[in-house]
Design a protein around this motif. Sequence first.
Motif, PDB file in Angstrom:
ATOM      1  N   MET A  60       0.725  -1.215   0.027  1.00 60.56           N
ATOM      2  CA  MET A  60      -0.279   0.005   0.117  1.00 60.56           C
ATOM      3  C   MET A  60       0.988   1.166   0.166  1.00 60.56           C
ATOM      4  SD  MET A  60      -2.916   1.226   2.862  1.00 60.56           S
ATOM      5  CE  MET A  60      -1.423   1.664   3.873  1.00 60.56           C
ATOM      6  N   ALA A  61       1.689   1.298   0.701  1.00 58.01           N
ATOM      7  CA  ALA A  61       2.764   2.412   0.792  1.00 58.01           C
ATOM      8  C   ALA A  61       3.411   2.730  -0.590  1.00 58.01           C
ATOM      9  CB  ALA A  61       3.981   2.362   2.037  1.00 58.01           C
ATOM     10  N   PHE A  62       3.981   1.623  -1.019  1.00 63.24           N
ATOM     11  CA  PHE A  62       4.744   1.842  -2.238  1.00 63.24           C
ATOM     12  C   PHE A  62       3.639   2.301  -3.511  1.00 63.24           C
ATOM     13  CE2 PHE A  62       8.172  -0.705  -0.750  1.00 63.24           C
ATOM     14  CZ  PHE A  62       9.254   0.001  -1.148  1.00 63.24           C
ATOM     15  N   GLY A  63       2.468   1.761  -3.264  1.00 58.69           N
ATOM     16  CA  GLY A  63       1.504   2.012  -4.352  1.00 58.69           C
ATOM     17  C   GLY A  63       1.016   3.459  -4.392  1.00 58.69           C
ATOM     18  N   ILE A 123       1.663   6.187  -7.276  1.00 59.27           N
ATOM     19  CA  ILE A 123       0.483   6.863  -7.603  1.00 59.27           C
ATOM     20  C   ILE A 123       0.911   8.478  -7.793  1.00 59.27           C
ATOM     21  CG2 ILE A 123      -1.826   7.456  -7.294  1.00 59.27           C
ATOM     22  CD1 ILE A 123      -2.228   4.560  -6.583  1.00 59.27           C
ATOM     23  N   ALA A 124       1.400   8.932  -6.494  1.00 56.41           N
ATOM     24  CA  ALA A 124       1.644  10.306  -6.250  1.00 56.41           C
ATOM     25  C   ALA A 124       2.625  10.815  -7.290  1.00 56.41           C
ATOM     26  CB  ALA A 124       2.132  10.720  -5.008  1.00 56.41           C
ATOM     27  N   ALA A 125       3.807   9.890  -7.540  1.00 55.99           N
ATOM     28  CA  ALA A 125       5.039  10.347  -8.411  1.00 55.99           C
ATOM     29  C   ALA A 125       4.258  10.501  -9.896  1.00 55.99           C
ATOM     30  CB  ALA A 125       5.896   9.542  -8.301  1.00 55.99           C
ATOM     31  N   ALA A 126       3.362   9.623 -10.208  1.00 53.39           N
ATOM     32  CA  ALA A 126       2.837   9.568 -11.773  1.00 53.39           C
ATOM     33  C   ALA A 126       1.961  10.671 -11.810  1.00 53.39           C
ATOM     34  CB  ALA A 126       2.173   8.111 -11.869  1.00 53.39           C
ATOM     35  N   ALA A 162      -7.666   3.859  -4.894  1.00 55.36           N
ATOM     36  CA  ALA A 162      -8.750   3.044  -4.267  1.00 55.36           C
ATOM     37  C   ALA A 162      -8.406   1.595  -4.223  1.00 55.36           C
ATOM     38  CB  ALA A 162     -10.028   3.247  -5.080  1.00 55.36           C
ATOM     39  N   PHE A 163      -7.680   0.984  -5.119  1.00 59.88           N
ATOM     40  CA  PHE A 163      -7.436  -0.475  -5.070  1.00 59.88           C
ATOM     41  C   PHE A 163      -6.238  -0.530  -4.217  1.00 59.88           C
ATOM     42  CE2 PHE A 163      -4.811  -4.125  -6.844  1.00 59.88           C
ATOM     43  CZ  PHE A 163      -5.744  -4.981  -6.806  1.00 59.88           C
ATOM     44  N   THR A 164      -5.406   0.265  -4.122  1.00 57.15           N
ATOM     45  CA  THR A 164      -3.943   0.234  -3.391  1.00 57.15           C
ATOM     46  C   THR A 164      -4.573   0.239  -1.984  1.00 57.15           C
ATOM     47  OG1 THR A 164      -2.723   1.341  -5.202  1.00 57.15           O
ATOM     48  CG2 THR A 164      -1.920   1.291  -3.060  1.00 57.15           C
TER      49      THR A 164
END
Length: 225
Positions: free
Chosen positions: A122-125, A129-132, A148-150
């Motif tokens: 979850m943390a990596f996701g 996502i924030a980086a993208a 939401a999935f993460t």
Amino acid sequence: MSVYLVTREGQELGTFKTSKIEKGLRTGFFRLSDLGWREASGWQGLAEIVGPAPSRASLMPLTDQNSPDGVNPYATPSTSVQAGSSGVVPQEAMVALAHTQGWVRCISIVLWTACALLLLFMAFGIYFIAAAAQTDAKLVELPIRTLAFTLGYGFVAIVIMYPTLKLSKYASKIARLGNSRSFSDLAAALDEQRRFWKFTGILMIIHVTLALLLLIASFFVTRVH
């Protein structure tokens, strides 16, 4: 003088002082194969408790008069003895619980590891996502869906944590019970087990209910189309 819980082939005979045990060995009331237990020393053979094996030259017929406390070991055990009137958990129950401790501990370690991995995913996701989203504004909609999935990983980890905690406490209570053999520790261990199965049962009911609702919804949607 020390007091021991004496058992024969797993059946409690009662609690006796060392002098009573020695007298019982002399008269034939106790056998050398009988076991004695006290918290300070654990399980010991009666011969080990009283020292060198007592002489049986004075062996007398076994009667209520020469048996310690008037107990006949060959009679059908009374309800009070079977129930562990000494306040000590019977040996059979201790053995059964001890055999489950290793498996419970193993399962709890596996579940704690799964919780840690889910939270890590979850943390990596969230980070990626924030980086993208910062790299390309057009990708904002996709990261929101993926977020939401993460977050689902975190939700599953939180759900798993409670039963895992109960299993860990159950294993710890069994370990403490092995040292104390007290009914209060037995009740505490069983209470942790009860909480685990209650939570598991609630999760099962929720899962089955959601599955049925999804099945019914898909049936009506198919009929409409």
